[in-house]
Every structure is written in C-alpha cells, then in structure tokens.
Design an enzyme around this catalytic site. Structure first.
Site, PDB file in Angstrom:
ATOM      1  N   LYS A 136       6.792  11.589   1.149  1.00 44.68           N
ATOM      2  CA  LYS A 136       5.276  11.661   2.143  1.00 44.68           C
ATOM      3  C   LYS A 136       4.692  12.606   2.251  1.00 44.68           C
ATOM      4  CE  LYS A 136       6.738   7.369   3.249  1.00 44.68           C
ATOM      5  NZ  LYS A 136       5.790   5.709   2.257  1.00 44.68           N
TER       6      LYS A 136
HETATM    7  C1  PLP Z   1      11.441   6.919  -0.382  1.00 45.74           C
HETATM    8  C2  PLP Z   1      11.190   5.968  -0.477  1.00 45.74           C
HETATM    9  N1  PLP Z   1      10.666   5.708  -1.997  1.00 45.74           N
HETATM   10  C3  PLP Z   1       9.131   4.992  -2.409  1.00 45.74           C
HETATM   11  C4  PLP Z   1       8.399   3.672  -0.830  1.00 45.74           C
HETATM   12  C5  PLP Z   1       8.096   2.909  -1.094  1.00 45.74           C
HETATM   13  O1  PLP Z   1       6.864   3.269  -1.132  1.00 45.74           O
HETATM   14  P1  PLP Z   1       4.666   2.730  -0.629  1.00 45.74           P
HETATM   15  O2  PLP Z   1       5.934   2.529   0.568  1.00 45.74           O
HETATM   16  O3  PLP Z   1       3.762   3.825  -0.337  1.00 45.74           O
HETATM   17  O4  PLP Z   1       5.112   1.137  -1.798  1.00 45.74           O
HETATM   18  C6  PLP Z   1       9.095   4.695  -0.343  1.00 45.74           C
HETATM   19  C7  PLP Z   1       8.457   4.166   1.134  1.00 45.74           C
HETATM   20  O5  PLP Z   1       7.758   3.311   1.430  1.00 45.74           O
HETATM   21  C8  PLP Z   1      10.317   5.680   0.764  1.00 45.74           C
HETATM   22  O6  PLP Z   1      10.056   6.685   1.453  1.00 45.74           O
HETATM   23  N1  LIG Z   2       8.848   3.610   3.327  1.00 42.64           N
HETATM   24  C1  LIG Z   2       8.084   5.017   4.192  1.00 42.64           C
HETATM   25  C2  LIG Z   2       7.846   3.580   5.467  1.00 42.64           C
HETATM   26  C3  LIG Z   2       6.355   3.507   5.447  1.00 42.64           C
HETATM   27  O1  LIG Z   2       5.275   3.526   4.380  1.00 42.64           O
HETATM   28  P1  LIG Z   2       4.023   4.244   4.826  1.00 42.64           P
HETATM   29  O2  LIG Z   2       3.888   4.914   3.616  1.00 42.64           O
HETATM   30  O3  LIG Z   2       2.864   2.991   5.259  1.00 42.64           O
HETATM   31  O4  LIG Z   2       3.914   5.267   5.933  1.00 42.64           O
HETATM   32  C4  LIG Z   2       9.138   5.056   5.382  1.00 42.64           C
HETATM   33  O5  LIG Z   2      10.021   6.106   5.012  1.00 42.64           O
HETATM   34  O6  LIG Z   2       8.470   5.397   6.579  1.00 42.64           O
END
Ligand code: PLP
Ligand SMILES: N[C@@H](CCOP(=O)(O)O)C(=O)O
Length: 472
Positions: free
Chosen positions: A114
């Site tokens: 993120k």
């Molecule tokens: C460590 C981790 N891996 C994978 C994901 C999945 O990513 P996305 O939500 O973009 O599919 C998340 C959060 O969503 C995450 O925090």
């Molecule tokens: N896995 C995410 C969930 C929110 O996902 P986002 O990509 O829409 O912000 C988290 O860790 O908060």
C-alpha cells in the site's frame, strides 16, 4: 490534452484528474475510470530498461494526469514518495526458481504494498488541496494495511484529517499498532465491531450521503480512488521490463482481496505491456475465484484467515473490470450492482465471463496450503514469505501459460507484519525492521464503535476539522 474520467455507473459528471483524486467514489456510487486508455509503444517500454523506479513512475503516470500538474511537479512528488523506501530499487525482484520471481513490494515505511501508492497519493492530495485552499477528511476502510499506510503518509498533513475504520480484533498486532500508536492530532484509529466488508460498506454509505460528504469534505484513499490504482500500475512495468518485456511476455500472480492490485496489472496490459496471464489468488474468502470459475458473483460470510488483509468478500474494484468486460455499458453495471445490493449476488453472461477468462486465471488457497507453501518456500528457496504472498505462491503453478514465460508473484507484505502465522507455519520468527522497533512499546490510542454507520458519522463530526457546518 483534457484527460477525463467517467463513472462505471454512468450517472456522475466526467471529471479531470485532480477532481477524481479528491472525489474518491463517484456521486452515483460508481468508480472512476479513464475515458480512454493511454497506450505506450514498444519503443517507449523498451526504453524503461535500466532506468530508475522514479523515472518509470513519472512516464507511466503522466499520461493519466492531464493538466493537473505544472512541469516538474509530478516528478518532484514521485522523487519524494520513493525516497521513503528502504530499497534503492523500490520494488526489487528476487529469483526463486528457473522462471519464478518474487516482486517485493514491502520496502516502504509500513511494510506493505500500500505504501507504493499511498506515499504518492498523499503528496498529490496535499498539492491539490493547497492549490484550492481546501481541507479534507479522509475516511478509509482497512483490513489492516491501507490504514497504517494512510496514517503514515498523512500524519504530518496540515490539510487532512484521517479517520481509519478497521475490524475490531481482526488485524494483526503489528497492523493495529501501526494505526494506534501514532500520536498526531489529525489521525483517528476507529475499531468497528464488524468485519472489513462492514467497514467498506460504511465508507461507501458515507460517500453516498451527499449532504454529509460535502459537509465533511470527505476524501477517499482506498482503491476506490483512481490515483491508488494508477500508482500501482508502475511496478508491473518495472518488473516485466527487467525480465525482457516488451520483447518477452510475463505472467503475474497477485494475492487479491479488493481487486485493486490485479486490476492495476490489467491496466498495464491495456497500456501495451505484454502480460500473458494475470492470476488472481484468493484465500478462503474465495468470491473472486468462484466468480471466475462459475460466472456467479455471490457474497458469502467472511472467514478469518492467516492472511487477514484479504478477508474480503465484496471486492470493490471488480466493478471496474465489469465495466470493461461489459463493453463500458454503465446500465449493465448498474443492474449488476442493484442485484448485488438486493440479493447479495449477480450472474455474468457467457460472453462477459469469456472476456474475463481471456485475461485472468484464478484459484483459492486454503489455510493448510498457505502454511505448507510458507514452509516449502523457506525449505526450497530459502525465502521467508508472508501469508498473503504464500497465498499467491501456492497458485503460481496454475498459470495456463507457456513454461518459458516468467511468472512473477507479488509479495504484498513483509512477514514481520504477521509473525504469529509465520512462526506457526515455519518455526522461524521474522524480526521487525529496525525503523519499527518502537511499535511494540508505544502507547495505543483508538476508539471502539458499534457496527453502525450513524455511530461512525457522529465520530467523524466530532473529529473532522474540515467542516464549519454542524449537523443536527
Ligand atoms: C498484504 C496484502 N496483500 C494483498 C491484498 C489484496 O490487494 P487488493 O485489495 O488490491 O486485491 C491486500 C489488501 O487488500 C493486502 O493488504
Ligand atoms: N487489504 C486492504 C483492504 C482495503 O483495500 P484498498 O486497496 O481498497 O485500500 C487493507 O489492508 O486495508
């Protein structure tokens, strides 16, 4: 060029990049997507070889920003954002097999992918707010990682208050402490007595209450915000080019929850990057794997797993893919979303499912397979992964692609964020990087609220400094 964005539901005004950045969710409840997809030619992509992450980021992101930034402004923000990373490559590739690679996306300040988007988003938002002389209240839903990344990125922002909603008792200790130990007056960690889907539904309900949204000047930093997605497109380019693109195709395996990360991969492909397959890897919360297998998107209960950040059933960004697979038919998207709201499900037509299957494979990794993969990856490749990455590593074999094509697994978190699961599976304790050593002893501040949007509204009214208006 005026570059505009349209809503997937077709009933909100088209906006430019700065407005989309500050708007988050479209006013018709949809998500913004570019009105057309910029394409980079093979020569431009080949020219990324050997260049810095910041160089590539500037070139990939610039076509989406229209006239939002004066010359040099985007570059300055990109440079600052990626200077916060501990690895000079920002997102390095590690080889783990003959044609197997791990793309490490966790070298930012909060140890999850993120940070890659959030560090840039914070700078862009501050810039846009300063230009307009405005303030904003960010409301984010998190299953653990987005919240910490947002708090870290915005903690010194003078124009922004950050309210993060996380599911009480369902994030790891490290994730919780990253949100609760930051002593900054503009940061508010709120534990909701519900799951992540509840938190995300509350955020959308707040945005869909236009009076509240305008009064509080709400802004979003979840991946409903287009700027989050575009910043994540960059590492697909850097990784693929390092492995021979555009002359050689590459496949990616993406641990998936809210579908933002893998959708960024789809965007990279749409921009001209030769991606052979995009493999969606889910934990036991397998709505996306089921949808791609059966064509029926059907919400079931959320199961707590050892990869808690992916304990998600309502996967926001699938709406963006749906819009594309439906041939940009916003009426069709609205019908699906109405059905989802009314009955918790919708069904894709045969041609739409075939379009999606033409680009994506999908698979679900259960708890046993996640633990086994953590152990095997350590034993076979000497690599200590985190459980989210393990969910993807377990699916790397299912790509229906040529064995000559390199397979890149996205490593979305550092194992030290999830020490209990890693120790239970491997017996190996992943130490926290030095810059986070203070976390475990810091004083925690958080507010627990019931799973009720009115309680959340009232918390925001009391804590937002963006509004002069008092709500009855
Ligand atoms: C460590 C981790 N891996 C994978 C994901 C999945 O990513 P996305 O939500 O973009 O599919 C998340 C959060 O969503 C995450 O925090
Ligand atoms: N896995 C995410 C969930 C929110 O996902 P986002 O990509 O829409 O912000 C988290 O860790 O908060």
């Amino acid at each position: 060029m005026t570059f505009t964005y349209v809503s997937t539901r077709g009933q909100a005004p088209a906006l430019g990049f700065s407005d989309v950045l500050l708007t988050g969710l479209a006013r018709d409840g949809g998500l913004y997507v570019p009105s057309e997809w910029p394409v980079l030619d093979a020569e431009t992509i080949a020219g990324f070889a050997g260049r810095s992450y910041a160089d590539v980021a500037e070139e990939v992101i610039a076509p989406f920003t229209g006239d939002a930034f004066a010359p040099g402004e985007l570059r300055a923000m990109v440079d600052e954002a990626y200077a916060t990373f501990r690895h000079p490559a920002v997102a390095p590739l590690v080889q783990t097999g003959t044609n197997g690679f791990i793309l490490e996306l966790f070298h930012g300040p909060t140890l999850a992918f993120k940070d890659v988007a959030m560090q840039l988003l914070a700078r862009m938002m501050d810039h846009a707010l300063a230009k307009r002389g405005e303030r904003a209240t960010i409301v984010a839903a998190t299953s653990g990682d987005t919240g910490g990344a947002a708090i870290e990125a915005f903690r010194s922002s003078e124009r922004v208050d950050v309210v993060v909603l996380f599911p009480h008792g369902r994030v790891s200790d490290v994730q919780r402490r990253q949100m609760t130990t930051v002593d900054a007056p503009n940061v508010h960690a709120v534990a909701v007595e519900g799951n992540f889907d509840d938190c995300q539904a509350h955020v959308k309900a707040l945005f869909n209450d236009h009076r509240f949204r305008d009064g509080m000047k709400l802004a979003a930093v979840n991946s409903i915000n287009w700027a989050r997605i575009v910043a994540q497109v960059v590492y697909y380019f850097t990784a693929a080019v390092a492995l021979g693109a555009p002359h050689r195709p590459v496949s990616f395996v993406v641990p998936t929850g809210n579908f933002g990360d893998v959708f960024a991969g789809w965007v990279a492909k749409r921009m001209g990057l030769p991606i052979e397959r995009l493999i969606v890897a889910t934990n036991s919360n397998d709505i996306l794997a089921r949808t791609i297998e059966t064509g029926r998107y059907e919400v079931q209960g959320v199961h707590p797993t050892s990869s808690p950040s992916m304990d998600i059933q309502v996967s926001s960004n699938f709406e963006r893919l749906l819009f594309e697979a439906e041939g940009r038919d916003a009426d069709a998207v609205r019908r699906h979303m109405d059905s989802l709201r009314q009955s918790g499900a919708f069904t894709l037509s045969g041609p739409v499912l075939a379009t999606i299957r033409g680009e994506f494979d999908a698979g679900c990794t259960d708890e046993e397979a996640t633990a086994r993969t953590l152990r095997e990856t350590l034993a076979d490749a000497g690599y200590l992964a985190d459980p989210h990455t393990a969910v993807a590593l377990a699916q790397a074999g299912r790509a229906s692609s040529d064995p000559q094509v390199p397979i890149v697994v996205l490593a979305t978190a550092h194992p030290a964020k999830f020490p209990d699961a890693v120790v239970a599976a491997t017996g190996r304790h992943p130490p926290l990087p030095q810059h986070l050593a203070h976390l475990l002893s810091g004083q925690e501040r958080m507010t627990v609220v019931p799973n009720d949007v009115e309680a959340i509204k009232s918390f925001i009214q009391q804590h937002s400094r963006a509004s002069g208006e008092v709500f009855a």
